[in-house]
Design an enzyme around this catalytic site. Sequence first.
Site, PDB file in Angstrom:
ATOM      1  N   LYS A 194      -0.386 -13.472  16.718  1.00 48.00           N
ATOM      2  CA  LYS A 194      -1.190 -12.131  16.915  1.00 48.00           C
ATOM      3  C   LYS A 194      -0.355 -11.091  16.711  1.00 48.00           C
ATOM      4  O   LYS A 194       0.599 -10.868  17.602  1.00 48.00           O
ATOM      5  CB  LYS A 194      -1.778 -12.197  18.018  1.00 48.00           C
ATOM      6  N   GLU A 268      10.422 -11.751  25.815  1.00 52.33           N
ATOM      7  CA  GLU A 268      11.593 -10.357  25.041  1.00 52.33           C
ATOM      8  C   GLU A 268      10.955  -9.247  25.458  1.00 52.33           C
ATOM      9  O   GLU A 268       9.921  -8.863  24.559  1.00 52.33           O
ATOM     10  CB  GLU A 268      11.781 -10.983  23.676  1.00 52.33           C
ATOM     11  N   CYS A 303      13.998  -2.212  21.140  1.00 56.25           N
ATOM     12  CA  CYS A 303      14.242  -2.527  22.836  1.00 56.25           C
ATOM     13  C   CYS A 303      15.732  -2.290  22.919  1.00 56.25           C
ATOM     14  O   CYS A 303      16.064  -2.288  24.315  1.00 56.25           O
ATOM     15  CB  CYS A 303      13.694  -3.912  23.036  1.00 56.25           C
ATOM     16  N   GLU A 403      11.526   3.175  29.939  1.00 52.92           N
ATOM     17  CA  GLU A 403      11.762   3.103  28.745  1.00 52.92           C
ATOM     18  C   GLU A 403      10.749   4.019  27.914  1.00 52.92           C
ATOM     19  O   GLU A 403       9.662   3.823  27.896  1.00 52.92           O
ATOM     20  CB  GLU A 403      11.606   1.507  28.110  1.00 52.92           C
TER      21      GLU A 403
HETATM   22  P1  NAP Z   1       2.976  -4.128  24.269  1.00 53.51           P
HETATM   23  O1  NAP Z   1       1.921  -3.053  24.444  1.00 53.51           O
HETATM   24  O2  NAP Z   1       3.496  -4.898  25.400  1.00 53.51           O
HETATM   25  O3  NAP Z   1       2.114  -5.007  23.352  1.00 53.51           O
HETATM   26  C1  NAP Z   1       3.084  -6.145  22.573  1.00 53.51           C
HETATM   27  C2  NAP Z   1       1.765  -7.268  22.024  1.00 53.51           C
HETATM   28  O4  NAP Z   1       1.276  -7.821  23.149  1.00 53.51           O
HETATM   29  C3  NAP Z   1       0.946  -6.639  21.076  1.00 53.51           C
HETATM   30  O5  NAP Z   1       0.537  -7.576  20.431  1.00 53.51           O
HETATM   31  C4  NAP Z   1      -0.360  -6.286  21.977  1.00 53.51           C
HETATM   32  O6  NAP Z   1      -1.564  -5.965  21.497  1.00 53.51           O
HETATM   33  C5  NAP Z   1      -0.075  -7.617  22.709  1.00 53.51           C
HETATM   34  N1  NAP Z   1      -0.852  -7.478  24.196  1.00 53.51           N
HETATM   35  C6  NAP Z   1      -1.261  -6.349  24.845  1.00 53.51           C
HETATM   36  N2  NAP Z   1      -1.669  -6.707  26.036  1.00 53.51           N
HETATM   37  C7  NAP Z   1      -1.857  -8.067  26.333  1.00 53.51           C
HETATM   38  C8  NAP Z   1      -2.410  -8.967  26.921  1.00 53.51           C
HETATM   39  N3  NAP Z   1      -3.049  -8.593  28.117  1.00 53.51           N
HETATM   40  N4  NAP Z   1      -2.560 -10.363  26.539  1.00 53.51           N
HETATM   41  C9  NAP Z   1      -1.716 -10.728  25.589  1.00 53.51           C
HETATM   42  N5  NAP Z   1      -1.407  -9.715  24.578  1.00 53.51           N
HETATM   43  C10 NAP Z   1      -1.334  -8.692  24.978  1.00 53.51           C
HETATM   44  O7  NAP Z   1       4.202  -3.654  23.576  1.00 53.51           O
HETATM   45  P2  NAP Z   1       4.360  -2.598  21.989  1.00 53.51           P
HETATM   46  O8  NAP Z   1       4.015  -1.341  22.620  1.00 53.51           O
HETATM   47  O9  NAP Z   1       3.679  -3.445  21.159  1.00 53.51           O
HETATM   48  O10 NAP Z   1       5.897  -2.660  21.819  1.00 53.51           O
HETATM   49  C11 NAP Z   1       6.984  -2.052  22.499  1.00 53.51           C
HETATM   50  C12 NAP Z   1       7.417  -2.937  23.459  1.00 53.51           C
HETATM   51  O11 NAP Z   1       8.081  -4.165  22.834  1.00 53.51           O
HETATM   52  C13 NAP Z   1       8.646  -2.180  23.988  1.00 53.51           C
HETATM   53  O12 NAP Z   1       8.624  -2.273  25.655  1.00 53.51           O
HETATM   54  C14 NAP Z   1       9.822  -2.741  23.696  1.00 53.51           C
HETATM   55  O13 NAP Z   1      11.170  -2.896  24.598  1.00 53.51           O
HETATM   56  C15 NAP Z   1       9.411  -4.275  23.377  1.00 53.51           C
HETATM   57  N6  NAP Z   1      10.311  -4.977  22.555  1.00 53.51           N
HETATM   58  C16 NAP Z   1      11.215  -6.002  23.053  1.00 53.51           C
HETATM   59  C17 NAP Z   1      11.990  -6.635  22.155  1.00 53.51           C
HETATM   60  C18 NAP Z   1      12.998  -7.603  22.837  1.00 53.51           C
HETATM   61  O14 NAP Z   1      13.340  -8.544  21.864  1.00 53.51           O
HETATM   62  N7  NAP Z   1      13.291  -7.716  23.873  1.00 53.51           N
HETATM   63  C19 NAP Z   1      11.899  -6.661  20.623  1.00 53.51           C
HETATM   64  C20 NAP Z   1      10.813  -5.617  20.351  1.00 53.51           C
HETATM   65  C21 NAP Z   1      10.063  -4.974  21.357  1.00 53.51           C
HETATM   66  P3  NAP Z   1      -2.300  -4.746  20.912  1.00 53.51           P
HETATM   67  O15 NAP Z   1      -1.251  -3.808  20.823  1.00 53.51           O
HETATM   68  O16 NAP Z   1      -2.918  -5.163  19.572  1.00 53.51           O
HETATM   69  O17 NAP Z   1      -2.945  -4.634  22.019  1.00 53.51           O
END
Ligand code: NAP
Length: 503
Positions: A194, A268, A303, A403
């Site tokens: 997804k 991650e 990130c 963050e």
């Molecule tokens: P996010 O809000 O955590 O969402 C990530 C993914 O999880 C999206 O596809 C989201 O879907 C889904 N999601 C949300 N709630 C969920 C639930 N209850 N159950 C299952 N899936 C769920 O993060 P984001 O805003 O997209 O991305 C930014 C974050 O990603 C930052 O914190 C960044 O540091 C982190 N990141 C980490 C890395 C690494 O390698 N460590 C790399 C890139 C990014 P929807 O958005 O469609 O609701």
Amino acid sequence: MDNRNPDTLDARIAAQAAEARRLSGQIVVGGRMQPALATGSFEVENPATEEIIGEAPRCGEADVEAAVAAASEAFPKWSRTKARERGATLIAAANHLERHLEDIARLSSFETGNALATQSRGEARTMVDILRYFGGLAGEILGDTYPGDPGRMLYTRRDAMGVVGAIIPWNAPLMQTTSKIGPALAAGNTVVLKPAEQAPLAVVRIFELLQEVLPPGVANLVTGFGDEAGRLICEHPAVRKITFTGSSAVGVRIMHYAAEKIVPVTAELGGKNPIIIMEDSDIDRAVGGILQGLRLQRQGQSCSAGTRILLHEAVYDRVIEKVIDGVSGFNIGNPLDEAVQIGSIISRKQFERVLRYVDMARETPGARILCGGDRPAGLEKGYFYTTTLIEGVPETSPVACDEIFGPVATVSKWTDFDAVLKQANDTRYGLAATLFTENLPAAFRFIEEIEAGFVQVNQFAVAEANIEYGGTKLSGLGRELSLASMIQHFTWPKTVFMNTSAA
Ligand code: NAP
């Protein structure tokens, strides 16, 4: 160039708009791109123009069920395909994506706001590279043999786990896609992925292309919201492994889903990463590292971005002056424009989050905005924001601790190495950390004491295939992008103990 079809910015936008419309409403299940069963949908926005460019299905139970069923059906054959044959198929899939690299990159810029010239094109190359890398490693999934005792043989094998649920964020969706499916598929699993709701269309295109090479049902994609489609994938009893990249808050929820059925999770997550500059560091190299570390090609939405810049007092003024000078040299604008180096923040929600933190800094006594803190001149529409450096916020301020995930970093002065190491570690996160110095003992001490999974000295490079990546503390669990991480996280060990003596 073909003069009948000049590759102007308007032509690029029109082409991507048509492609976004074509992919709207589609998911990929059982080898076919098709309309979802779900009747609901959500809009996809171009963050550089605030225009709606398409829509994606708001998948629920029926679509997740169909995708997991397709992946379950494909699993026995795919997992029993000879490993190197499976790898060759993945390499063919990588080659196929490479033929469409430019189109995928442009579509990604269109929906993420990431600049084509500095981010999406390079990210698309990394996407291909990662898939090709894991394809080449499919034959390297080895177990162990134990010392031979007379009459008995003892060894382990590594078996595929089954259906893998993969959830990715929006900030680098191309490379995130192959970071997830590459190791999962090479190890013999099948996948349901997804993408994030803000950036689904380029991933739909990738999955459409994958179907032209992979057997049906091996790689499936549903779109939708995290707490609906995402949760349903994670909770599905047939999903035997979850691989997740996103925020730490959602990572915690993912681990709860996995705990209910005792399946492994790779997570991650976020970071608030220190960059320490020592008084003896090569100033130009350190300034270059800080500019890289700000991850401006992704508007700071990385990130691993170095968002806590810790400068020795002796070099503070010189470094700040050069960094501000460097930051002002980037060209901000429409991400599909070849001359643009910095695009737009992903969404209004994320844009407003950035504004909130900058306002918080403005209201903090003693804090000062050194540069940025506003929209770039002439860009009134779209979620564009200037690179913002803030000094003087207390270490306990949310501006220094949270963050922010945008083009915002704090800078502070230090004099004592012990104290700055403590300060660098004084965070909930533990993803990346960087030091600039010419002092070898200090570098080794930093490496030893820093609590971060991705540690660099005298450079700021980003993740790539064959360099293991991942964090500690709230930044996550497990590693990605290496052979060892594939074996550890996408296979399960089976111990075999055989009596080899005659009856
Ligand atoms: P996010 O809000 O955590 O969402 C990530 C993914 O999880 C999206 O596809 C989201 O879907 C889904 N999601 C949300 N709630 C969920 C639930 N209850 N159950 C299952 N899936 C769920 O993060 P984001 O805003 O997209 O991305 C930014 C974050 O990603 C930052 O914190 C960044 O540091 C982190 N990141 C980490 C890395 C690494 O390698 N460590 C790399 C890139 C990014 P929807 O958005 O469609 O609701």
